[in-house]
Design a protein around this motif. Structure first.
Motif, PDB file in Angstrom:
ATOM      1  N   HIS A  44       9.753   6.126  -0.897  1.00  0.00           N
ATOM      2  CA  HIS A  44       8.519   5.741  -0.208  1.00  0.00           C
ATOM      3  C   HIS A  44       7.450   5.357  -1.222  1.00  0.00           C
ATOM      4  O   HIS A  44       7.488   5.798  -2.380  1.00  0.00           O
ATOM      5  CB  HIS A  44       7.990   6.891   0.660  1.00  0.00           C
ATOM      6  CG  HIS A  44       8.692   7.029   1.979  1.00  0.00           C
ATOM      7  ND1 HIS A  44       9.996   7.459   2.081  1.00  0.00           N
ATOM      8  CD2 HIS A  44       8.274   6.799   3.253  1.00  0.00           C
ATOM      9  CE1 HIS A  44      10.345   7.491   3.371  1.00  0.00           C
ATOM     10  NE2 HIS A  44       9.318   7.090   4.092  1.00  0.00           N
ATOM     11  N   ILE A  45       6.520   4.559  -0.760  1.00  0.00           N
ATOM     12  CA  ILE A  45       5.356   4.140  -1.550  1.00  0.00           C
ATOM     13  C   ILE A  45       4.095   4.653  -0.867  1.00  0.00           C
ATOM     14  O   ILE A  45       4.020   4.698   0.371  1.00  0.00           O
ATOM     15  CB  ILE A  45       5.286   2.604  -1.650  1.00  0.00           C
ATOM     16  CG1 ILE A  45       6.454   2.069  -2.478  1.00  0.00           C
ATOM     17  CG2 ILE A  45       3.953   2.151  -2.242  1.00  0.00           C
ATOM     18  CD1 ILE A  45       6.368   2.317  -3.957  1.00  0.00           C
ATOM     19  N   VAL A  46       3.116   5.058  -1.661  1.00  0.00           N
ATOM     20  CA  VAL A  46       1.787   5.370  -1.132  1.00  0.00           C
ATOM     21  C   VAL A  46       0.770   4.476  -1.827  1.00  0.00           C
ATOM     22  O   VAL A  46       0.896   4.189  -3.021  1.00  0.00           O
ATOM     23  CB  VAL A  46       1.398   6.851  -1.327  1.00  0.00           C
ATOM     24  CG1 VAL A  46       2.246   7.748  -0.445  1.00  0.00           C
ATOM     25  CG2 VAL A  46       1.496   7.267  -2.776  1.00  0.00           C
ATOM     26  N   ALA A  47      -0.210   4.018  -1.068  1.00  0.00           N
ATOM     27  CA  ALA A  47      -1.300   3.205  -1.602  1.00  0.00           C
ATOM     28  C   ALA A  47      -2.597   3.715  -0.985  1.00  0.00           C
ATOM     29  O   ALA A  47      -2.683   3.869   0.235  1.00  0.00           O
ATOM     30  CB  ALA A  47      -1.090   1.734  -1.265  1.00  0.00           C
ATOM     31  N   ARG A 100       5.175  -7.205  -8.420  1.00  0.00           N
ATOM     32  CA  ARG A 100       4.183  -8.116  -7.872  1.00  0.00           C
ATOM     33  C   ARG A 100       2.906  -7.330  -7.614  1.00  0.00           C
ATOM     34  O   ARG A 100       2.911  -6.093  -7.650  1.00  0.00           O
ATOM     35  CB  ARG A 100       4.714  -8.744  -6.579  1.00  0.00           C
ATOM     36  CG  ARG A 100       5.181  -7.722  -5.565  1.00  0.00           C
ATOM     37  CD  ARG A 100       5.970  -8.360  -4.440  1.00  0.00           C
ATOM     38  NE  ARG A 100       6.509  -7.351  -3.530  1.00  0.00           N
ATOM     39  CZ  ARG A 100       7.774  -7.326  -3.115  1.00  0.00           C
ATOM     40  NH1 ARG A 100       8.636  -8.239  -3.517  1.00  0.00           N
ATOM     41  NH2 ARG A 100       8.182  -6.382  -2.287  1.00  0.00           N
ATOM     42  N   PRO A 101       1.798  -7.997  -7.358  1.00  0.00           N
ATOM     43  CA  PRO A 101       0.546  -7.278  -7.080  1.00  0.00           C
ATOM     44  C   PRO A 101       0.714  -6.312  -5.910  1.00  0.00           C
ATOM     45  O   PRO A 101       1.458  -6.568  -4.960  1.00  0.00           O
ATOM     46  CB  PRO A 101      -0.432  -8.398  -6.750  1.00  0.00           C
ATOM     47  CG  PRO A 101       0.103  -9.595  -7.462  1.00  0.00           C
ATOM     48  CD  PRO A 101       1.596  -9.454  -7.406  1.00  0.00           C
ATOM     49  N   ALA A 102       0.005  -5.179  -5.985  1.00  0.00           N
ATOM     50  CA  ALA A 102       0.131  -4.145  -4.952  1.00  0.00           C
ATOM     51  C   ALA A 102      -0.139  -4.696  -3.562  1.00  0.00           C
ATOM     52  O   ALA A 102       0.589  -4.385  -2.615  1.00  0.00           O
ATOM     53  CB  ALA A 102      -0.817  -2.991  -5.272  1.00  0.00           C
ATOM     54  N   ARG A 108       3.884  -7.494   2.520  1.00  0.00           N
ATOM     55  CA  ARG A 108       5.290  -7.686   2.868  1.00  0.00           C
ATOM     56  C   ARG A 108       5.817  -6.480   3.637  1.00  0.00           C
ATOM     57  O   ARG A 108       6.582  -6.627   4.597  1.00  0.00           O
ATOM     58  CB  ARG A 108       6.109  -7.887   1.595  1.00  0.00           C
ATOM     59  CG  ARG A 108       5.853  -9.204   0.891  1.00  0.00           C
ATOM     60  CD  ARG A 108       6.881  -9.462  -0.187  1.00  0.00           C
ATOM     61  NE  ARG A 108       6.624 -10.696  -0.905  1.00  0.00           N
ATOM     62  CZ  ARG A 108       7.508 -11.312  -1.676  1.00  0.00           C
ATOM     63  NH1 ARG A 108       8.728 -10.795  -1.804  1.00  0.00           N
ATOM     64  NH2 ARG A 108       7.195 -12.421  -2.319  1.00  0.00           N
ATOM     65  N   ALA A 109       5.422  -5.281   3.216  1.00  0.00           N
ATOM     66  CA  ALA A 109       5.915  -4.073   3.881  1.00  0.00           C
ATOM     67  C   ALA A 109       5.430  -3.983   5.318  1.00  0.00           C
ATOM     68  O   ALA A 109       6.131  -3.445   6.184  1.00  0.00           O
ATOM     69  CB  ALA A 109       5.466  -2.836   3.104  1.00  0.00           C
ATOM     70  N   PHE A 110       4.216  -4.493   5.591  1.00  0.00           N
ATOM     71  CA  PHE A 110       3.650  -4.401   6.933  1.00  0.00           C
ATOM     72  C   PHE A 110       3.812  -5.711   7.703  1.00  0.00           C
ATOM     73  O   PHE A 110       3.188  -5.898   8.744  1.00  0.00           O
ATOM     74  CB  PHE A 110       2.183  -3.974   6.861  1.00  0.00           C
ATOM     75  CG  PHE A 110       2.015  -2.509   6.552  1.00  0.00           C
ATOM     76  CD1 PHE A 110       1.832  -1.594   7.580  1.00  0.00           C
ATOM     77  CD2 PHE A 110       2.071  -2.041   5.249  1.00  0.00           C
ATOM     78  CE1 PHE A 110       1.693  -0.243   7.304  1.00  0.00           C
ATOM     79  CE2 PHE A 110       1.946  -0.691   4.961  1.00  0.00           C
ATOM     80  CZ  PHE A 110       1.762   0.210   5.995  1.00  0.00           C
TER      81      PHE A 110
END
Length: 265
Positions: A44-47, A100-102, A108-110
């Protein structure tokens, strides 16, 4: 120790070195080996970013949650400052997210469908933020947290991830207990570190192994989990059922925590 700016090297000696330098601990890497030996990806990724004001259409104290299978966006309100924005999503390729930029990885994820007004605003606000966090989610699992006169503490030793909601409190508890054990065994460092780890280990292992329900609340992995999550949240806020459910959960957790108490006797 090398001062890169001055180009000088200094050698110093310490009775004890405490590595409390976070998930990607330099102290852990130098003493205990590569990150890959200890960091376990949860895919998973968190931002996260701090907002200067609430998103449009909501009051200053409103919290907002957009959650679908594998991805979610949260707004956390605060009384004394602007809200915090958190995105989290599942990925089968962690490394690709950082090529790539955050904001591009987030969009792309959303996607692939165009974002609606609310999600679109959240993505735009993140892109315009002066400071943000974009990172992968890992637990840190180690066979031992001390070696010689070096000991690890907090996320460097046992990171339980943002999903647990326990990072700060457990780090403080671990630091307080470490101080107590050092005082109790003031002339025997191996015994102090051994007793400290013996008392901390059961609690940390339990939290590592029971992260599932907390992660489910942040971001469901399947449609079944999404349905369970929605039902739990509706029950939690129901006028009669909610308080009763809260008391039952608190009582259950309290009994378990007593079994795993890290407070020094």
């Amino acid at each position: 120790m090398r001062d890169q700016a001055a180009g000088t090297t200094v050698t110093e000696r310490f009775d004890l070195v405490v590595g409390a330098d976070g998930l990607r601990s330099t102290v852990r890497r130098l003493v205990f080996g590569p990150d890959a030996n200890h960091m376990h990806s949860l895919d998973h990724i968190v931002a996260a970013a701090l907002l200067d004001e609430q998103v449009g259409g909501f009051g200053p104290h409103d919290g907002v949650v957009l959650a679908e299978v594998g991805r979610a966006a949260w707004i956390w309100p605060f009384a004394d400052r602007g809200p915090s924005l958190l995105f989290t999503y599942h990925t089968s390729n962690i490394d690709r997210q950082f090529r790539r930029p955050a904001i591009e990885s987030l969009r792309r994820a959303f996607g692939p469908r165009p974002a609606g007004p609310l999600l679109g605003e959240l993505l735009d606000r993140f892109e315009k933020s002066d400071d943000f966090l974009f990172d992968s989610v890992h637990q840190v699992r180690m066979r031992q947290w001390h070696h010689g006169r070096v000991v690890l503490l907090g996320d460097a030793a046992w990171c339980m991830t943002l999903y647990s909601g326990l990072g700060t409190s457990v780090a403080l508890a671990g630091g307080e207990l470490l101080g107590t054990m050092l005082e109790r065994h003031h002339d025997d460092l191996p015994s102090a570190l051994g007793d400290w780890e013996h008392r901390m280990r059961p609690y940390i292992d339990y939290q590592h192994d029971h992260l599932g329900p907390e992660r489910l609340l942040f971001v469901p992995s399947t449609r079944a989990q999404q349905a369970v999550r929605s039902s739990l949240l509706r029950m939690r806020w129901a006028p009669v059922v909610g308080p009763a459910l809260g008391h039952l959960m608190a009582a259950s957790n309290l009994m378990k925590m007593k079994d795993l108490d890290v407070a020094a006797a």
